[in-house]
Design an enzyme around this catalytic site. Structure first.
Site, PDB file in Angstrom:
ATOM      1  N   SER A 131       0.854  -1.196   0.000  1.00 16.70           N
ATOM      2  CA  SER A 131       0.000   0.000   0.000  1.00 16.70           C
ATOM      3  C   SER A 131       0.881   1.234   0.000  1.00 16.70           C
ATOM      4  O   SER A 131       1.924   1.276   0.650  1.00 16.70           O
ATOM      5  CB  SER A 131      -0.965  -0.024   1.180  1.00 16.70           C
ATOM      6  OG  SER A 131      -0.272   0.106   2.403  1.00 16.70           O
ATOM      7  N   GLY A 167      -0.301   4.646   0.435  1.00  9.06           N
ATOM      8  CA  GLY A 167      -1.054   5.830   0.846  1.00  9.06           C
ATOM      9  C   GLY A 167      -1.932   6.353  -0.277  1.00  9.06           C
ATOM     10  O   GLY A 167      -2.537   5.561  -1.012  1.00  9.06           O
ATOM     11  N   GLY A 194      -4.901   1.347   6.166  1.00 13.68           N
ATOM     12  CA  GLY A 194      -4.250   0.071   5.901  1.00 13.68           C
ATOM     13  C   GLY A 194      -5.026  -1.084   6.531  1.00 13.68           C
ATOM     14  O   GLY A 194      -5.158  -2.152   5.931  1.00 13.68           O
ATOM     15  N   ASP A 195      -5.552  -0.847   7.726  1.00  8.43           N
ATOM     16  CA  ASP A 195      -6.344  -1.896   8.391  1.00  8.43           C
ATOM     17  C   ASP A 195      -7.601  -2.211   7.561  1.00  8.43           C
ATOM     18  O   ASP A 195      -8.021  -3.367   7.457  1.00  8.43           O
ATOM     19  CB  ASP A 195      -6.773  -1.454   9.798  1.00  8.43           C
ATOM     20  CG  ASP A 195      -5.580  -1.051  10.653  1.00  8.43           C
ATOM     21  OD1 ASP A 195      -4.460  -1.469  10.335  1.00  8.43           O
ATOM     22  OD2 ASP A 195      -5.788  -0.305  11.634  1.00  8.43           O
TER      23      ASP A 195
END
Ligand SMILES: Nc1ncnc2c1ncn2[C@@H]1O[C@H](COP(=O)(O)OP(=O)(O)OP(=O)(O)O)[C@@H](O)[C@H]1O
Ligand SMILES: [Mg+2]
Length: 309
Positions: free
Chosen positions: A221, A223, A252-253
């Protein structure tokens, strides 16, 4: 079934002040608090997407009871080990300019007896149709190779593991080849010893090397720049969705939750990437780590641009 493991949960408390004066009296305008910790955030987002999971890990004291109660009230099954002490409260102070000051508590230290209890719970769920989500840091008393140990045992029983960890936990965990990993750009750079922003080509080739080592899916990932989804025969890159950003904490979670949900529901690789992008962008639109609503996620899915690599 999906089982999320949060060894270091927290109550996330955000307080808003006009201006924050170090050494002075600061009056709080408003405050919010929510139960959190990475795996718990993942369970909350899976629920919001319409899926199910069991949340396990360590909880302690009043704060721990609150976590269990909140999750159960939200319809999320829990199976925590209760330990002595008090689950940490992490306080975030946000001033009028949006500047953030954080005060994180340490949380309880885990005895080897309590760690064995958690491993016993994990063994109980480890079956062929189980996906474990190992997410976030670990508290004092827990060794840095704990994720490696869990991955090994899970694999022996035919279970699948998705690991979202940083530093030594990540490095040690990789040795047992988790099935899915989701490092962010900075985590991967730090693992590789790169001290500058790596080019996409570098991230791609390093991600491929991880696949060669036996990890089945590597999601990097980046951002607001988006994410790369690498697997042996099919890899994609997606630019970040343009959304009104409120808080990127927990994006992200949310992506990890989408990976787990997609796996559980048999999504193909392309739809998995779309769901990941939409869920994480939806999480950015909400305040704090609040999960995005399913309807918004499915609207955003239509807007995802996807390119084969
Ligand atoms: N500003 C943004 N606009 C749109 N999408 C975003 C933005 N920030 C993050 N995202 C989405 O969220 C995903 C995950 O973000 P990021 O890479 O920051 O994760 P992370 O650092 O692991 O976050 P976490 O704080 O949850 O650990 C990105 O790949 C992207 O899809
Ligand atoms: Mg993360």
């Amino acid at each position: 079934m999906v089982v999320t493991v949060t060894m270091n949960p927290a109550i996330d408390k955000t307080v808003f002040v006009d201006s924050f004066e170090y050494g002075g009296l600061n009056r709080i305008k408003s405050s919010e608090s929510d139960v959190g910790g990475k795996g718990i955030n993942v369970s909350k987002t899976i629920k919001s997407l319409g899926g199910k999971s069991v949340a396990t890990g360590f909880i302690a004291g009043e704060a721990g009871n609150r976590i269990e109660k909140c999750l159960n009230e939200a319809g999320i099954e829990t199976d925590f080990v209760k330990v002595e002490g008090e689950t940490r409260t992490n306080t975030k102070i946000v001033d009028g300019k949006g500047e953030l000051t954080e005060l994180n508590e340490q949380g309880p230290c885990i005895s080897s007896k309590k760690l064995s209890e958690l491993l016993e719970i994990i063994r109980k769920y480890a079956k062929e149709d189980t996906l474990f989500v190992l997410a976030g840091s670990v508290p004092g008393g827990v060794p840095k190779d704990i994720y490696a140990k869990i991955i090994k045992e899970a694999h022996e029983k035919g279970a699948i593991v998705l690991m979202d960890a940083d530093g030594d936990l990540f490095k040690e965990g990789l040795k047992e080849k988790p099935d899915i990993i989701k490092p962010n750009r900075a985590e991967l750079e730090s693992f590789l010893g790169i001290d500058h922003k790596a080019d996409d080509e570098v991230l791609y080739s390093e991600g491929k090397k991880l696949l060669d080592q036996g990890i089945k899916k590597v999601v990097i990932s980046m951002g607001k720049d988006g994410a790369m989804f690498l697997s042996e025969n099919e890899s994609y890159i997606c630019p970040g969705l343009k959304v009104e950003a409120n808080s990127a904490v927990g994006a992200g979670d949310a992506m990890v939750a989408a990976l787990a949900y997609s796996f559980e529901n048999g999504f193909n690789k392309e739809d998995t990437a779309r769901l990941c992008m939409a869920t994480s962008a939806g999480a950015v639109m909400t305040i704090g780590t609040k999960p995005p609503e399913r309807s918004i996620v499915f609207e955003l899915m239509e807007k995802v641009n996807i390119k084969k690599l």
